[in-house]
Write an enzyme that holds these catalytic residues in place. Structure first.
Site, short mmCIF file in Angstrom:
data_model
loop_
_atom_site.label_atom_id
_atom_site.label_comp_id
_atom_site.label_asym_id
_atom_site.label_seq_id
_atom_site.Cartn_x
_atom_site.Cartn_y
_atom_site.Cartn_z
N LYS A 99 -45.49 -37.24 -25.32
CA LYS A 99 -44.33 -37.12 -26.21
C LYS A 99 -44.42 -38.08 -27.40
O LYS A 99 -43.93 -37.78 -28.49
CB LYS A 99 -43.04 -37.36 -25.43
CG LYS A 99 -42.66 -36.20 -24.52
CD LYS A 99 -41.32 -36.46 -23.84
CE LYS A 99 -40.83 -35.22 -23.10
NZ LYS A 99 -41.72 -34.79 -22.05
N GLU A 183 -35.45 -43.00 -28.56
CA GLU A 183 -35.11 -42.35 -29.81
C GLU A 183 -33.59 -42.23 -29.94
O GLU A 183 -32.85 -42.35 -28.96
CB GLU A 183 -35.74 -40.96 -29.90
CG GLU A 183 -35.24 -39.97 -28.89
CD GLU A 183 -35.98 -38.64 -28.94
OE1 GLU A 183 -37.05 -38.58 -29.58
OE2 GLU A 183 -35.50 -37.67 -28.33
N GLU A 258 -39.54 -27.38 -28.66
CA GLU A 258 -38.15 -27.68 -28.38
C GLU A 258 -37.56 -28.52 -29.50
O GLU A 258 -38.17 -29.48 -29.97
CB GLU A 258 -38.02 -28.40 -27.03
CG GLU A 258 -38.60 -27.58 -25.88
CD GLU A 258 -38.08 -28.02 -24.53
OE1 GLU A 258 -37.28 -28.97 -24.48
OE2 GLU A 258 -38.47 -27.40 -23.52
N GLU A 275 -40.11 -31.96 -28.42
CA GLU A 275 -41.38 -31.93 -27.71
C GLU A 275 -41.93 -30.51 -27.74
O GLU A 275 -41.22 -29.57 -28.10
CB GLU A 275 -41.21 -32.38 -26.25
CG GLU A 275 -40.28 -31.49 -25.44
CD GLU A 275 -40.14 -31.92 -23.99
OE1 GLU A 275 -41.19 -32.18 -23.38
OE2 GLU A 275 -39.02 -31.99 -23.49
N ASN A 277 -43.76 -27.84 -25.12
CA ASN A 277 -44.20 -27.52 -23.76
C ASN A 277 -45.40 -26.59 -23.84
O ASN A 277 -45.28 -25.45 -24.31
CB ASN A 277 -43.07 -26.87 -22.96
CG ASN A 277 -42.14 -27.91 -22.37
OD1 ASN A 277 -42.58 -28.80 -21.65
ND2 ASN A 277 -40.87 -27.83 -22.70
N PHE A 335 -22.87 -32.02 -7.46
CA PHE A 335 -24.17 -31.39 -7.73
C PHE A 335 -25.30 -32.07 -6.96
O PHE A 335 -26.44 -32.12 -7.43
CB PHE A 335 -24.48 -31.40 -9.23
CG PHE A 335 -23.49 -30.66 -10.06
CD1 PHE A 335 -23.60 -29.29 -10.24
CD2 PHE A 335 -22.41 -31.31 -10.63
CE1 PHE A 335 -22.66 -28.60 -10.98
CE2 PHE A 335 -21.47 -30.63 -11.38
CZ PHE A 335 -21.60 -29.26 -11.56
#
Length: 658
Positions: A99, A183, A258, A275, A277, A335
């Protein structure tokens, strides 16, 4: 494998011990065991996969969604072995898989990038210094990360100090790389990505965009194509920048760029590279549905050296497609990950149609899954069970198809998020398209407790419960050998749902609820697990699918994103319930209880230690995610019942407070 079989290509499956009877193993022409369940000892060992390929005489290898930590070396190993790698070239994987380096390359290629620090971060103090310089909030990310793992959002120095080392550990555990970069966090952000496909002849094409803003813990939950926010001008600008980046690294095969997009910037120019993928992504079906292209087939053909065979101008954008990720996690318990056997797995019936890009008009349902009823959801891998995809000519119709399909999705065993997905689909904000990556945190700040039910739905549920109770009573009276005469089943019932009583009368003339006749068409035989109520809704034109199960003194009814326990009693009996004593739940606040099955990786206190409310007490790792367990109240540790390294069961006591 489905695509390969349709192309006449034989397939070989590799598997770990946990997946020995998984559907992909049974589907393949041949299968080869790799090793034990942990991915680091099986799926992430490239040499074992190459050995399996040589033993079976395979010509090519499709890496699926995995190999996040070793994709470059795996692609190189395939080349050395003379086996085609169905994916991008090794140098592109190396450039985009990191990245930090990928952001430097993106900036050099003229792609918008988020302000941040891309150098090596030495320590937590260094991370605090960098974050303060950039300005809060900031995002800490593992350099080799993906899938929402190895990411922490920090709004303050305390957040950085608490989360930096955890981010490093997650990066090392999941990807073999503990480097972290920081960032600027774009507030009111939307997550939009561009799907690319390129061949080995220099052709690179963008296949429109996907909106992936509905996320939880940075893990995508809902994806759709196209985005309700993106204009044709934005689509072109994003697509061209994505292609420029791919060209800069000599990319081919499928890949995704992305972007983080400012939802507050109406000019459409506020988008930034996140990034790339270098693989096929979980959400690729929505792109297939709106374009009519099979991305897996294109990847296989590109790996064989074939040109794409179409141009940018020929890419379609037909209709709307939405994908919901069905996860083994319990939204009613924060969750938390869930594991166990799939006691019942019966997805909704799919539409027997080709990819919808060809101009179909009727809504289409598609289910992409890798499980079967009786299978096991283990703690070793990602909690995703299935992908539910709908296509329709419009966004509203695709949403409606999702709601109906989720109602018909039967899943029992591990906890699951089907109710939660349905609630999102019904949410006015989602339906309006006003999305950000903070949607779930903003709309469900106190957790999920089921989608709210309107009066019309509750009346329908009351009618179904009374109708089912009548059928059960009628069956009971027909049992042979009973003393006395056979009684008629009750006609008048009191159905209590969410503490509200409904007077229901069931007769040959129809069903009355609270004095109002409902024009419903129902069928129920004792033992049925689903009931379809035709005639539901204010206009009487809806087909409502309800999952039904016997419960004490009634039924559990699940529909439209919530489960409702309906107590059903004959009208002559119901008044006596006022004399029943309500059971009070015990106070468990003095115990630290493990909320999920997992590994105790850290214990921060010992017997005799004083703790404050909100203090971190332990860290449990489940499905490669670290979960910090905190004290609910101030107190002193009375005893500790577990130690670091223990495998904990759900609801197991870790420690007790005085």
């Amino acid at each position: 494998m489905r695509t390969a079989k349709a192309m006449g290509i034989k397939t070989v499956a590799v598997y770990s011990d946990a997946d020995a009877r998984a559907p992909h193993v049974l589907m393949a022409d041949e299968s080869v065991r790799l090793g034990p369940a942990p991915a680091a000892e099986s799926y992430l060992k490239a040499e074992l996969i190459l050995l399996a390929a040589k033993e079976t005489g395979a010509d090519c290898i499709h890496p699926g969604y995995g190999f996040l930590s070793e994709r470059e070396s795996f692609a190189l190993a395939c080349a050395d072995a003379g086996i085609a790698f169905v994916g991008p070239p090794p140098n592109a994987i190396a450039a985009m898989g990191d990245k930090i380096e990928s952001k430097k390359l993106a900036k050099a290629a003229g792609v918008n990038v988020v302000p941040g620090y891309l150098g090596e971060i030495d320590s937590t103090d260094h991370a605090v210094e960098i974050a303060s310089g950039i300005g809060y909030p900031v995002m800490m990310k593992a350099s080799a990360g993906g899938g929402g793992k190895g990411m922490r959002l920090a709004y303050s120095e305390q957040d950085v100090r608490e989360g930096f080392e955890a981010t490093k550990r997650e990066g090392l555990a999941s990807f073999g790389d503990d480097r972290v970069f920081i960032e600027k966090f774009i507030e009111s952000p939307r997550h939009i990505e561009i799907q690319l496909i390129g061949d080995q002849h220099g052709n690179i094409i963008y296949l429109n965009e996907r909106e992936c803003s509905i996320q939880r813990r940075h893990q995508k939950v809902v994806e759709e194509a196209p985005s309700p926010f993106v204009t044709p001008k934005m689509r072109k600008a994003m697509g061209e920048q994505a292609v420029a980046l791919a060209q800069a690294v000599g990319y081919y095969s499928a890949g995704t760029v992305e972007l983080i997009v400012s939802g507050a910037d109406t000019t459409g120019e506020g988008f930034y590279f996140l990034e790339m993928n270098t693989r096929l992504q979980v959400e690729h079906p929505v792109t297939e549905e709106i374009t009519g292209l099979d991305l897996v087939e294109l990847m296989i053909r590109v790996a064989a050296g074939e040109p794409l065979g179409f141009t940018q101008d020929e890419v379609k954008l037909n209709g709307w497609s939405i994908e919901n990720r069905v996860y083994a996690e319990d939204p009613y318990r924060g969750f938390l990950p869930s594991i166990g056997r799939l006691v019942r797995y019966n997805p909704p019936e799919t539409s027997p149609l080709p990819l919808a890009g060809g101009g179909a008009e009727e809504p289409r349902i598609r289910v992409d899954d890798g499980v079967r009823e009786g299978g096991e959801v283990s703690m070793f891998y990602d909690p995703m069970i299935a992908k539910l995809i709908t296509w329709a000519p419009t966004r509203d119709a695709a949403i409606a198809a999702q709601i109906a399909a989720l109602d018909a999705f039967e899943l029992a065993g591990p906890g699951n998020n089907i109710d939660f997905l349905s609630a999102i689909m019904q949410h006015p904000r989602f339906q309006s398209g006003a999305l950000t990556t903070g949607f779930i945190a903003e709309e469900y700040p106190d957790g999920f407790h089921g989608a709210p039910a309107d009066a019309e739905l509750l009346k329908t549920l009351a009618a179904v419960a009374a109708f089912a109770a009548t059928a059960e009573a009628d069956r009971a009276r027909r049992i042979d050998g009973q003393l006395g005469r056979r009684l008629r089943p009750p006609a008048d019932w009191v159905v209590t749902i969410d503490k509200i009583d409904h007077a229901v009368t069931v007769s040959t003339d129809g069903i009355m609820v609270d004095g109002e006749e409902l024009d419903l068409s129902l069928e129920y035989t004792p033992g049925d697990r689903m009931v379809v109520a035709d005639g539901h809704g204010t206009d009487g034109d809806e087909h409502l699918t309800i999952r039904i199960a016997k419960a004490r003194a009634g039924f559990k009814l699940t529909a439209r994103g919530a489960s409702h326990v309906a107590r059903v009693l004959p009208a002559r009996v119901a008044p006596y319930t006022a004399h029943l004593i309500e059971k009070v739940a015990p106070d468990l606040s003095k115990f630290l209880i493990c909320p999920m099955p997992g590994l105790l990786v850290r214990l921060d206190v010992a017997a005799g230690d004083k703790v404050e409310a909100g203090q971190a007490l332990a860290v449990v790792e489940a499905m490669k995610m670290e979960n910090i367990l905190r004290a609910e109240k101030t107190g002193t540790v009375k005893s500790v019942a577990a130690k670091t390294g223990d495998s904990l069961a759900v609801d197991q006591v870790i420690l007790e407070l005085d």
